[in-house]
Design a protein around this motif. Structure first.
Motif, PDB file in Angstrom:
ATOM      1  N   THR A  23       0.828  -1.198   0.000  1.00 52.24           N
ATOM      2  CA  THR A  23       0.000   0.000   0.000  1.00 52.24           C
ATOM      3  C   THR A  23       0.862   1.247   0.000  1.00 52.24           C
ATOM      4  OG1 THR A  23      -0.123   0.279   2.393  1.00 52.24           O
ATOM      5  CG2 THR A  23      -1.660  -1.270   1.391  1.00 52.24           C
ATOM      6  N   SER A  24       0.298   2.298  -0.493  1.00 54.48           N
ATOM      7  CA  SER A  24       0.974   3.588  -0.493  1.00 54.48           C
ATOM      8  C   SER A  24      -0.074   4.669  -0.325  1.00 54.48           C
ATOM      9  CB  SER A  24       1.766   3.799  -1.783  1.00 54.48           C
ATOM     10  OG  SER A  24       0.905   3.760  -2.899  1.00 54.48           O
ATOM     11  N   THR A  27      -0.796   5.343   5.886  1.00 50.77           N
ATOM     12  CA  THR A  27      -0.421   4.205   6.700  1.00 50.77           C
ATOM     13  C   THR A  27      -1.571   3.219   6.803  1.00 50.77           C
ATOM     14  OG1 THR A  27       0.307   3.513   8.888  1.00 50.77           O
ATOM     15  CG2 THR A  27      -1.156   5.422   8.781  1.00 50.77           C
ATOM     16  N   LEU A  28      -1.203   1.949   6.912  1.00 46.80           N
ATOM     17  CA  LEU A  28      -2.202   0.907   7.014  1.00 46.80           C
ATOM     18  C   LEU A  28      -2.813   0.799   8.394  1.00 46.80           C
ATOM     19  CD1 LEU A  28      -0.983  -2.351   5.234  1.00 46.80           C
ATOM     20  CD2 LEU A  28      -2.935  -0.912   4.666  1.00 46.80           C
ATOM     21  N   ARG A  29      -2.237   1.472   9.337  1.00 41.98           N
ATOM     22  CA  ARG A  29      -2.540   1.175  10.728  1.00 41.98           C
ATOM     23  C   ARG A  29      -4.016   1.272  11.078  1.00 41.98           C
ATOM     24  NH1 ARG A  29       1.913   0.560  13.799  1.00 41.98           N
ATOM     25  NH2 ARG A  29       3.874   1.242  12.876  1.00 41.98           N
ATOM     26  N   ARG A  71      -0.091  -9.259   8.343  1.00 42.22           N
ATOM     27  CA  ARG A  71       0.217  -7.896   7.911  1.00 42.22           C
ATOM     28  C   ARG A  71       1.483  -7.417   8.598  1.00 42.22           C
ATOM     29  NH1 ARG A  71      -4.851  -4.461   9.289  1.00 42.22           N
ATOM     30  NH2 ARG A  71      -3.560  -2.730   8.548  1.00 42.22           N
ATOM     31  N   ASN A  73       2.695  -3.797   9.359  1.00 39.48           N
ATOM     32  CA  ASN A  73       2.342  -2.382   9.278  1.00 39.48           C
ATOM     33  C   ASN A  73       3.563  -1.506   9.021  1.00 39.48           C
ATOM     34  OD1 ASN A  73      -0.363  -2.863   9.608  1.00 39.48           O
ATOM     35  ND2 ASN A  73      -0.360  -2.475  11.807  1.00 39.48           N
ATOM     36  N   ASN A  76       3.807  -1.593   5.484  1.00 43.59           N
ATOM     37  CA  ASN A  76       2.542  -1.293   4.804  1.00 43.59           C
ATOM     38  C   ASN A  76       2.180  -2.387   3.809  1.00 43.59           C
ATOM     39  OD1 ASN A  76       1.932   1.056   6.159  1.00 43.59           O
ATOM     40  ND2 ASN A  76       2.964   2.363   4.679  1.00 43.59           N
ATOM     41  N   THR A  77       2.298  -3.608   4.240  1.00 44.39           N
ATOM     42  CA  THR A  77       2.062  -4.745   3.352  1.00 44.39           C
ATOM     43  C   THR A  77       1.216  -5.796   4.068  1.00 44.39           C
ATOM     44  OG1 THR A  77       4.166  -4.365   2.224  1.00 44.39           O
ATOM     45  CG2 THR A  77       3.145  -6.518   1.931  1.00 44.39           C
TER      46      THR A  77
END
Length: 123
Positions: A23-24, A27-29, A71, A73, A76-77
């Motif tokens: 992801t970009s 943040t995935l958090r 995941r 974090n 971000n993957t």
């Protein structure tokens, strides 16, 4: 948020593949991440999901015990480890992100989608 799925390919029944979703943008958090799949002529179906902290995971009955979602974090993957693959697992696999803390199996409740990565399992 942009999602980029990769890792699909051709594998024999009983084999394994690991899909990645990078992801970009943000943040995935604070997102629940999910994997869905769609076979030709069929509707998109839920495969697995993981909450933002990674403490809770959910699977469809058809993949439970064979697939593992995880995941990272910091990177971000999100990953989908697929073992003991069957021909009926053949489909385009999509990763998706949902804003919020709670998972859902409904595709329409996910806000961001990556392009599909094709998984083909030969018998």
């Amino acid at each position: 948020v942009q999602l980029q799925a990769s890792g699909g390919g051709l594998v024999q029944a009983g084999g394994s593949l690991r899909l990645s979703c990078a992801t970009s943008g943000r943040t995935l958090r604070r997102y629940v991440m999910g994997w869905f799949r769609q076979a030709p002529g069929k509707e998109r179906e839920f495969v697995a999901a993981i909450t933002w902290g990674g403490g809770s995971t959910y699977y469809s009955d058809s993949v439970k015990g064979r697939f593992t979602i995880s995941r990272d974090n910091a990177k971000n993957t999100v990953y989908l480890q697929m073992n003991s693959l069957k021909p009926e697992d053949t489909a385009n696999y999509y990763c998706a992100a949902r804003v919020g803390a709670y998972y859902t199996m409904n595709a329409w409740e996910y806000h961001y989608w990556g392009q599909g990565t094709l998984v083909t399992v030969s018998s």
